[in-house]
Design a protein around this motif. Structure first.
Motif, PDB file in Angstrom:
ATOM      1  N   HIS A 188      -5.069 -10.367  -5.686  1.00 59.21           N
ATOM      2  CA  HIS A 188      -4.314  -9.175  -6.054  1.00 59.21           C
ATOM      3  C   HIS A 188      -4.731  -8.038  -5.139  1.00 59.21           C
ATOM      4  CE1 HIS A 188      -8.108  -9.082  -8.313  1.00 59.21           C
ATOM      5  NE2 HIS A 188      -8.036  -7.767  -8.198  1.00 59.21           N
ATOM      6  N   PRO A 189      -3.891  -7.012  -4.974  1.00 59.73           N
ATOM      7  CA  PRO A 189      -4.258  -5.867  -4.143  1.00 59.73           C
ATOM      8  C   PRO A 189      -5.526  -5.198  -4.653  1.00 59.73           C
ATOM      9  CG  PRO A 189      -1.915  -5.838  -4.633  1.00 59.73           C
ATOM     10  CD  PRO A 189      -2.510  -6.913  -5.499  1.00 59.73           C
ATOM     11  N   GLY A 190      -6.421  -4.879  -3.723  1.00 65.36           N
ATOM     12  CA  GLY A 190      -7.670  -4.220  -4.091  1.00 65.36           C
ATOM     13  C   GLY A 190      -8.769  -5.166  -4.509  1.00 65.36           C
ATOM     14  N   GLU A 219      -6.595 -15.704   0.951  1.00 64.96           N
ATOM     15  CA  GLU A 219      -5.680 -14.668   0.510  1.00 64.96           C
ATOM     16  C   GLU A 219      -6.184 -14.039  -0.786  1.00 64.96           C
ATOM     17  OE1 GLU A 219      -0.919 -14.111  -0.603  1.00 64.96           O
ATOM     18  OE2 GLU A 219      -1.700 -16.041   0.142  1.00 64.96           O
ATOM     19  N   ASP A 220      -6.110 -12.706  -0.853  1.00 65.71           N
ATOM     20  CA  ASP A 220      -6.545 -12.008  -2.066  1.00 65.71           C
ATOM     21  C   ASP A 220      -5.667 -12.399  -3.252  1.00 65.71           C
ATOM     22  OD1 ASP A 220      -8.571 -10.678  -0.805  1.00 65.71           O
ATOM     23  OD2 ASP A 220      -7.486  -8.780  -0.585  1.00 65.71           O
ATOM     24  N   MET A 253       0.832  -1.196   0.000  1.00 60.76           N
ATOM     25  CA  MET A 253       0.000   0.000   0.000  1.00 60.76           C
ATOM     26  C   MET A 253       0.870   1.251   0.000  1.00 60.76           C
ATOM     27  SD  MET A 253      -3.150  -0.778   2.591  1.00 60.76           S
ATOM     28  CE  MET A 253      -4.339  -2.054   2.252  1.00 60.76           C
ATOM     29  N   PHE A 274      -5.616   2.073  -0.264  1.00 64.27           N
ATOM     30  CA  PHE A 274      -4.363   2.348  -0.969  1.00 64.27           C
ATOM     31  C   PHE A 274      -3.800   3.705  -0.572  1.00 64.27           C
ATOM     32  CE2 PHE A 274      -6.188  -0.861  -3.783  1.00 64.27           C
ATOM     33  CZ  PHE A 274      -5.081  -1.643  -4.072  1.00 64.27           C
ATOM     34  N   ARG A 315     -13.180   0.379  -1.987  1.00 60.36           N
ATOM     35  CA  ARG A 315     -12.004  -0.474  -2.177  1.00 60.36           C
ATOM     36  C   ARG A 315     -10.716   0.300  -2.443  1.00 60.36           C
ATOM     37  NH1 ARG A 315     -12.116  -4.151  -6.611  1.00 60.36           N
ATOM     38  NH2 ARG A 315     -13.974  -3.151  -7.465  1.00 60.36           N
ATOM     39  N   LYS A 320     -10.961  -3.366   2.251  1.00 55.01           N
ATOM     40  CA  LYS A 320     -10.254  -3.577   3.510  1.00 55.01           C
ATOM     41  C   LYS A 320     -10.922  -2.700   4.564  1.00 55.01           C
ATOM     42  CE  LYS A 320      -7.478  -6.419   1.586  1.00 55.01           C
ATOM     43  NZ  LYS A 320      -7.704  -7.874   1.804  1.00 55.01           N
TER      44      LYS A 320
END
Length: 277
Positions: free
Chosen positions: A138-140, A135-136, A1, A105, A101, A144
Motif C-alpha cells: 500500500h502507499p506509504g 512491490e509495496d 501521490m 506524499f 515516510r 521513499k
C-alpha cells in the motif's frame, strides 16, 4: 501521490536553523538517572538526540534523522522536509529515518538523501525494506528515498551552497560537519583538521559538540570545544551534543563571552550563499 509542495516565498539570502535536538546519544534525561540535571524542571535541560533543520528559500533541509525525530518535528511544527543531509552513520543520527515516510506524499517524489558512501551503505543495511524490489502492499508502506552521494566538495542543496567540513570522530570514524552561508554545524567530533578550520573562516555562528567537562575518546570536552572555537573565531559559538553532566544555567555562567550552550528549539538566523555564487 499528491501534487508537489511548493515552499512559501522567502528572502533568497536568508535562512533559519532550528535545533531539533542538542543531547547525547542517550538523551537528557537519561533513562533511570536520578542526577540533578536529569531531574531538572528547566526545559533547557531536556535535550533530545542531535539534529537541526535549516529553512531555505527552496525548502527545509534536515541534518540527520535521530530516533526522536517524530517528536521533534511535531514540537517545532515542521510539516515537511524537502531534503536530508547526514553527518555520519551512528544510530543516534540515523534511526529516525522511517519517520520520513509521510514526506513523499506531499513532495510528490522521493526524499533526496545526501550522504557519503559509508552512510548510504549503513542506511541500506538498516533499512533494507526501503530499497526492496518487492512491490509495496500500500502507499506509504516504506520510506521513499533518493540517495545522493556526496564527498568533501561543495554541494548544491535546495538552491544553496553547502560546504562539507571533514572531521574525525574518534580513531575509527570520518564524519562531516557542514557550512551553510555564515553558519557552521560541527557535532560529534574530537578533531577538526587545519584544512577544515580554514573552511570555517568567516562564519558568524559556529555550532560544535561539547560532551562534558571530562575528556572523552570520541568527543570534544568543554575546554577542547572552547579552544577550537577560538581558532574558528566566530562571533557566536553554540555547544551541542551535551550530556547530563552539564546543567544549562550553571554551564553558561562559566563559559567565555560569545560561547553558550544550545538548547532544543533554539532558532538562529543564517545569511546564505547561493549555489551559483
Amino acid at each position: 501521490m499528491q501534487m508537489a509542495f511548493v515552499p512559501e516565498a522567502s528572502d533568497p539570502g536568508q535562512g533559519v536553523a532550528t535545533f531539533l535536538g542538542t543531547g547525547t546519544s542517550v538523551g537528557v534525561p537519561a533513562i533511570g538517572c536520578d542526577c540533578e540535571v536529569c531531574q531538572s524542571n528547566d526545559p533547557k535541560n531536556n535535550r533530545t538526540r542531535c539534529a537541526i533543520t535549516v529553512r531555505l528559500p527552496g525548502g527545509t533541509l534536515l541534518i540527520d534523522t535521530p530516533p526522536d525525530l517524530r517528536h521533534q518535528l511535531i514540537r517545532e511544527r515542521i510539516r515537511l522536509i524537502h531534503a536530508v543531509l547526514y553527518t555520519h552513520e551512528h544510530a543516534d543520527h540515523l534511526f529516525g529515518l522511517d519517520d520520513l515516510r509521510l514526506m513523499p506524499f506531499r513532495l510528490g517524489h522521493p526524499v533526496p538523501m545526501y550522504c557519503t558512501e559509508v552512510v548510504e551503505r549503513q542506511i541500506r543495511a538498516a533499512y533494507s525494506y526501503a530499497f526492496s524490489d518487492r512491490e509495496d502492499t500500500h502507499p506509504g508502506a516504506t520510506p521513499k528515498l533518493e540517495p545522493v552521494r556526496i564527498d568533501e566538495s561543495p554541494q548544491s542543496i535546495l538552491g544553496v551552497r553547502v560546504l562539507p567540513i571533514p572531521m574525525k570522530h574518534g580513531p575509527h570514524f570520518d564524519v562531516f560537519g557542514y557550512r551553510i552561508g555564515d553558519f557552521a554545524y560541527c557535532t560529534d567530533t574530537n578533531s577538526i583538521p587545519a584544512a577544515s578550520i580554514e573552511r570555517l573562516r568567516g562564519v558568524r555562528t559556529f555550532v560544535v559538540g561539547a560532551l562534558r567537562d571530562e575528556p572523552h575518546p570520541t568527543h570534544f570536552n568543554i575546554d577542547q570545544a572552547i579552544e577550537v572555537a577560538r581558532k574558528v573565531g566566530a562571533e557566536r559559538t553554540l555547544l551541542t551534543h551535551t550530556g547530563h553532566q552539564l546543567e544549562y544555567s550553571v554551564t553558561n555562567s562559566r563559559l567565555p563571552d560569545g560561547i553558550e550552550m544550545a538548547f532544543d528549539g533554539l532558532q538562529v538566523p543564517i545569511v546564505l550563499e547561493s549555489a551559483s555564487a
